[in-house]
Design a protein around this motif. Structure first.
Motif, PDB file in Angstrom:
ATOM      1  N   MET A  44       6.025  -6.731  -1.982  1.00 33.31           N
ATOM      2  CA  MET A  44       6.137  -5.332  -1.897  1.00 33.31           C
ATOM      3  C   MET A  44       5.584  -5.232  -0.905  1.00 33.31           C
ATOM      4  O   MET A  44       6.730  -3.651  -0.184  1.00 33.31           O
ATOM      5  CB  MET A  44       4.595  -4.740  -2.928  1.00 33.31           C
ATOM      6  N   ASN A  45       4.929  -5.171   0.171  1.00 39.24           N
ATOM      7  CA  ASN A  45       4.629  -4.848   1.980  1.00 39.24           C
ATOM      8  C   ASN A  45       6.612  -5.078   2.121  1.00 39.24           C
ATOM      9  O   ASN A  45       6.475  -4.577   3.259  1.00 39.24           O
ATOM     10  CB  ASN A  45       3.766  -5.352   2.411  1.00 39.24           C
ATOM     11  N   GLY A  46       6.791  -6.286   2.192  1.00 36.03           N
ATOM     12  CA  GLY A  46       9.004  -5.836   2.564  1.00 36.03           C
ATOM     13  C   GLY A  46       9.079  -5.087   1.958  1.00 36.03           C
ATOM     14  O   GLY A  46       9.949  -4.811   2.856  1.00 36.03           O
ATOM     15  N   ILE A  47       9.626  -4.951   1.100  1.00 32.61           N
ATOM     16  CA  ILE A  47       9.997  -3.772   0.354  1.00 32.61           C
ATOM     17  C   ILE A  47       9.810  -2.264   1.293  1.00 32.61           C
ATOM     18  O   ILE A  47      10.117  -1.161   2.175  1.00 32.61           O
ATOM     19  CB  ILE A  47      10.025  -3.462  -0.793  1.00 32.61           C
ATOM     20  N   THR A  48       8.846  -1.891   1.650  1.00 36.13           N
ATOM     21  CA  THR A  48       7.837  -0.427   2.279  1.00 36.13           C
ATOM     22  C   THR A  48       9.250  -1.205   3.447  1.00 36.13           C
ATOM     23  O   THR A  48       9.139   0.419   4.406  1.00 36.13           O
ATOM     24  CB  THR A  48       6.177  -0.467   2.671  1.00 36.13           C
ATOM     25  N   GLU A  49       9.185  -1.918   4.260  1.00 39.08           N
ATOM     26  CA  GLU A  49      10.266  -1.488   5.275  1.00 39.08           C
ATOM     27  C   GLU A  49      11.059  -0.976   5.509  1.00 39.08           C
ATOM     28  O   GLU A  49      10.810  -0.506   6.735  1.00 39.08           O
ATOM     29  CB  GLU A  49       9.535  -3.373   5.828  1.00 39.08           C
ATOM     30  N   ASN A  50      12.247  -1.799   4.783  1.00 36.21           N
ATOM     31  CA  ASN A  50      12.993  -0.786   4.499  1.00 36.21           C
ATOM     32  C   ASN A  50      13.212   0.611   3.971  1.00 36.21           C
ATOM     33  O   ASN A  50      14.008   1.497   3.283  1.00 36.21           O
ATOM     34  CB  ASN A  50      14.146  -1.930   3.712  1.00 36.21           C
ATOM     35  N   ASP A  51      12.355   0.861   3.142  1.00 40.80           N
ATOM     36  CA  ASP A  51      11.957   2.023   1.866  1.00 40.80           C
ATOM     37  C   ASP A  51      10.147   2.386   2.622  1.00 40.80           C
ATOM     38  O   ASP A  51       9.510   2.332   1.652  1.00 40.80           O
ATOM     39  CB  ASP A  51      12.080   1.432   0.412  1.00 40.80           C
ATOM     40  N   ASP A  52      10.434   3.660   3.138  1.00 35.91           N
ATOM     41  CA  ASP A  52       8.716   4.237   3.669  1.00 35.91           C
ATOM     42  C   ASP A  52       8.223   5.030   2.123  1.00 35.91           C
ATOM     43  O   ASP A  52       8.083   6.323   2.477  1.00 35.91           O
ATOM     44  CB  ASP A  52       9.741   5.506   4.462  1.00 35.91           C
ATOM     45  N   GLU A  53       9.673   5.377  -0.087  1.00 34.19           N
ATOM     46  CA  GLU A  53       8.845   5.905  -0.622  1.00 34.19           C
ATOM     47  C   GLU A  53       8.142   4.526  -1.098  1.00 34.19           C
ATOM     48  O   GLU A  53       7.513   5.421  -2.198  1.00 34.19           O
ATOM     49  CB  GLU A  53       9.847   6.750  -1.451  1.00 34.19           C
ATOM     50  N   LEU A  66      -5.848  -2.745  -2.454  1.00 32.02           N
ATOM     51  CA  LEU A  66      -5.821  -1.244  -2.228  1.00 32.02           C
ATOM     52  C   LEU A  66      -4.243  -0.941  -2.026  1.00 32.02           C
ATOM     53  O   LEU A  66      -3.135  -1.625  -0.509  1.00 32.02           O
ATOM     54  CB  LEU A  66      -6.609  -1.360  -0.549  1.00 32.02           C
ATOM     55  N   VAL A  67      -3.579   0.113  -3.354  1.00 28.80           N
ATOM     56  CA  VAL A  67      -2.898   0.476  -2.525  1.00 28.80           C
ATOM     57  C   VAL A  67      -2.699   1.853  -2.526  1.00 28.80           C
ATOM     58  O   VAL A  67      -3.415   2.793  -2.835  1.00 28.80           O
ATOM     59  CB  VAL A  67      -1.847   0.459  -4.011  1.00 28.80           C
ATOM     60  N   PHE A  68      -1.770   1.604  -1.290  1.00 27.86           N
ATOM     61  CA  PHE A  68      -1.536   2.992  -0.352  1.00 27.86           C
ATOM     62  C   PHE A  68      -0.041   3.466  -0.936  1.00 27.86           C
ATOM     63  O   PHE A  68       1.036   3.005  -1.024  1.00 27.86           O
ATOM     64  CB  PHE A  68      -1.689   3.246   1.251  1.00 27.86           C
ATOM     65  N   VAL A  69      -0.340   5.188  -1.122  1.00 29.88           N
ATOM     66  CA  VAL A  69       1.095   5.658  -1.542  1.00 29.88           C
ATOM     67  C   VAL A  69       1.454   6.756  -0.475  1.00 29.88           C
ATOM     68  O   VAL A  69       1.047   6.847   0.475  1.00 29.88           O
ATOM     69  CB  VAL A  69       1.404   6.527  -2.949  1.00 29.88           C
ATOM     70  N   PRO A  70       2.904   6.976  -0.100  1.00 33.32           N
ATOM     71  CA  PRO A  70       3.547   8.150   0.998  1.00 33.32           C
ATOM     72  C   PRO A  70       2.435   9.202   1.504  1.00 33.32           C
ATOM     73  O   PRO A  70       1.684   9.606   2.203  1.00 33.32           O
ATOM     74  CB  PRO A  70       4.452   8.157   1.518  1.00 33.32           C
ATOM     75  N   GLU A  71       1.739   9.574  -0.079  1.00 28.50           N
ATOM     76  CA  GLU A  71       1.734  11.876  -0.088  1.00 28.50           C
ATOM     77  C   GLU A  71      -0.010  10.825  -0.222  1.00 28.50           C
ATOM     78  O   GLU A  71      -0.281  11.841   0.390  1.00 28.50           O
ATOM     79  CB  GLU A  71       1.829  11.725  -2.140  1.00 28.50           C
ATOM     80  N   MET A  72      -0.832   9.946   0.004  1.00 27.94           N
ATOM     81  CA  MET A  72      -1.949   9.669   0.566  1.00 27.94           C
ATOM     82  C   MET A  72      -1.984   8.547   2.163  1.00 27.94           C
ATOM     83  O   MET A  72      -2.744   7.211   1.046  1.00 27.94           O
ATOM     84  CB  MET A  72      -3.047   9.566  -0.832  1.00 27.94           C
TER      85      MET A  72
END
Length: 103
Positions: A44-53, A66-72
Motif C-alpha cells: 500500500m505504501n508503495g502505491i502511495t509513492e505514485n499516487d498521493d491520494e 495506523l492509516v493516514f489519509v491526505p485529508e488528515m
C-alpha cells in the motif's frame, strides 16, 4: 485462500482468511496474519509513492496499523488492531478477487 485486487495485473496475491459469510468484491474484508499484513502495508505504501491520494500506513509500537489519509495527514484516519486470533482486518471496500485453495 489468496486475494488480489480485481482487474489489476500488477497487484500481488496475498494469503488471507475470510470470515463466513463473505460476499464478492467490495463486500470482502480479508484478515491477515501479521507477517502478511506487513507485506500488504508495504505494498500500500508503495502505491502511495505514485499516487498521493492513496492512504499511507505506519506500524505503531503496540503493533497496530495506523492509516493516514491526505485529508488528515497528522492524525490516523483508522487504527487497525489485531483480533483475538492475531489477524488484521483491512481492505473493506476494495475490489478484492478471491482465489480459493483447496487442500
Amino acid at each position: 485462500m489468496f486475494i488480489d485486487i480485481e482487474e489489476q495485473t500488477d497487484t500481488p496475491r496475498f494469503q488471507a482468511y475470510l470470515r463466513e459469510p463473505w460476499g464478492i468484491g467490495e463486500n470482502i474484508e480479508p484478515l491477515f496474519p501479521k507477517a502478511i499484513a506487513e507485506q500488504v502495508v508495504a505494498w500500500m505504501n508503495g502505491i502511495t509513492e505514485n499516487d498521493d491520494e492513496s492512504p499511507i500506513c505506519e506500524w505503531s509500537p503496540e503493533g497496530y496499523v495506523l492509516v493516514f489519509v491526505p485529508e488528515m495527514p497528522h492524525e490516523p484516519f483508522a487504527v487497525i488492531q489485531p483480533d483475538d486470533d492475531g489477524l488484521y482486518a483491512f481492505g473493506l471496500g476494495w475490489a478484492w478477487q478471491v482465489e480459493e485453495v483447496f487442500q
